[in-house]
Design a protein around this motif. Sequence first.
Motif, PDB file in Angstrom:
ATOM      1  N   GLU A 179      54.006 -37.027  46.853  1.00 21.11           N
ATOM      2  CA  GLU A 179      53.560 -38.292  46.264  1.00 21.11           C
ATOM      3  C   GLU A 179      52.361 -38.874  46.998  1.00 21.11           C
ATOM      4  N   ASP A 180      52.211 -38.559  48.295  1.00 24.76           N
ATOM      5  CA  ASP A 180      51.068 -39.088  49.031  1.00 24.76           C
ATOM      6  C   ASP A 180      49.759 -38.441  48.576  1.00 24.76           C
ATOM      7  N   LEU A 181      49.774 -37.113  48.432  1.00 25.71           N
ATOM      8  CA  LEU A 181      48.580 -36.417  47.955  1.00 25.71           C
ATOM      9  C   LEU A 181      48.278 -36.772  46.511  1.00 25.71           C
ATOM     10  N   ASP A 182      49.324 -36.919  45.699  1.00 27.12           N
ATOM     11  CA  ASP A 182      49.146 -37.307  44.307  1.00 27.12           C
ATOM     12  C   ASP A 182      48.483 -38.682  44.203  1.00 27.12           C
ATOM     13  N   MET A 183      48.960 -39.646  44.979  1.00 25.71           N
ATOM     14  CA  MET A 183      48.387 -40.992  44.941  1.00 25.71           C
ATOM     15  C   MET A 183      46.937 -40.980  45.405  1.00 25.71           C
ATOM     16  N   THR A 184      46.661 -40.236  46.479  1.00 27.77           N
ATOM     17  CA  THR A 184      45.280 -40.148  46.965  1.00 27.77           C
ATOM     18  C   THR A 184      44.366 -39.564  45.896  1.00 27.77           C
TER      19      THR A 184
END
Length: 232
Positions: A179-184
């Motif tokens: 989810e962190d890479l997706d949000m970025t």
Amino acid sequence: YSEGEDVRHTIESLAHQQYPGFIEIIAIVDGALQNQPTLMAARNSRALLGNTPRRSLVVLPKWQRGGRVSSLNAGLSIATGEIVLALDGDTSFDNDMVRNATRHFDDPNVVAVAGNLRVRNARRSLVTRLQALEYLLSISAGKTGLSEFNIVNNISGAFGVFRASFIRNLGGWDAGSAEDLDMTTRIKQYFGRNPGLRIVFDPHAVGHTDAPHTWFGFFRQRLRWDGDMFYM
């Protein structure tokens, strides 16, 4: 999930921030039905805020386990501040972290800030010492350079700071994994239409987390991270 007494250190480090504004601490306990020790530790942490003005603690139990993404969105749905910090329950912070991280939002073009993670248990084993060096090179040094060119490649899931209105306009977090890479990635999709937007890395906004102290734990963590990247 399953952090136990470690959440007390996280909550205490947020309660004692050298920040003059209001800080609303929202502890989301995922799978609270089977995660009673963590729930009780979070609830008992209210005593840590006794002598700290302009601080509040909201303990939000999610009785069925829904995962990190649903927990983040649950917190976002009740957060009242203009700035939202998405933090891991086993991570503690320097007492000037909030002040250093939030000052960047005086610039209306800054939509997110990536924090600087360090290994808290670096002295425990050779594995943690090597990870401490890795974090120093890949996060402290690497993201400092990336930030200068506005090409920060990832806002860590353990330590990300966001402009709440922007994240809500995106619909919150929506990936089942990574989810962190997706949000970025989703934030950076707006850079083409709004070239002034920025993601900043602040080396002085420091968080401390425990790294796996055995080779087996290390490889399990990295297999999970690589699987998340493959999912993306």
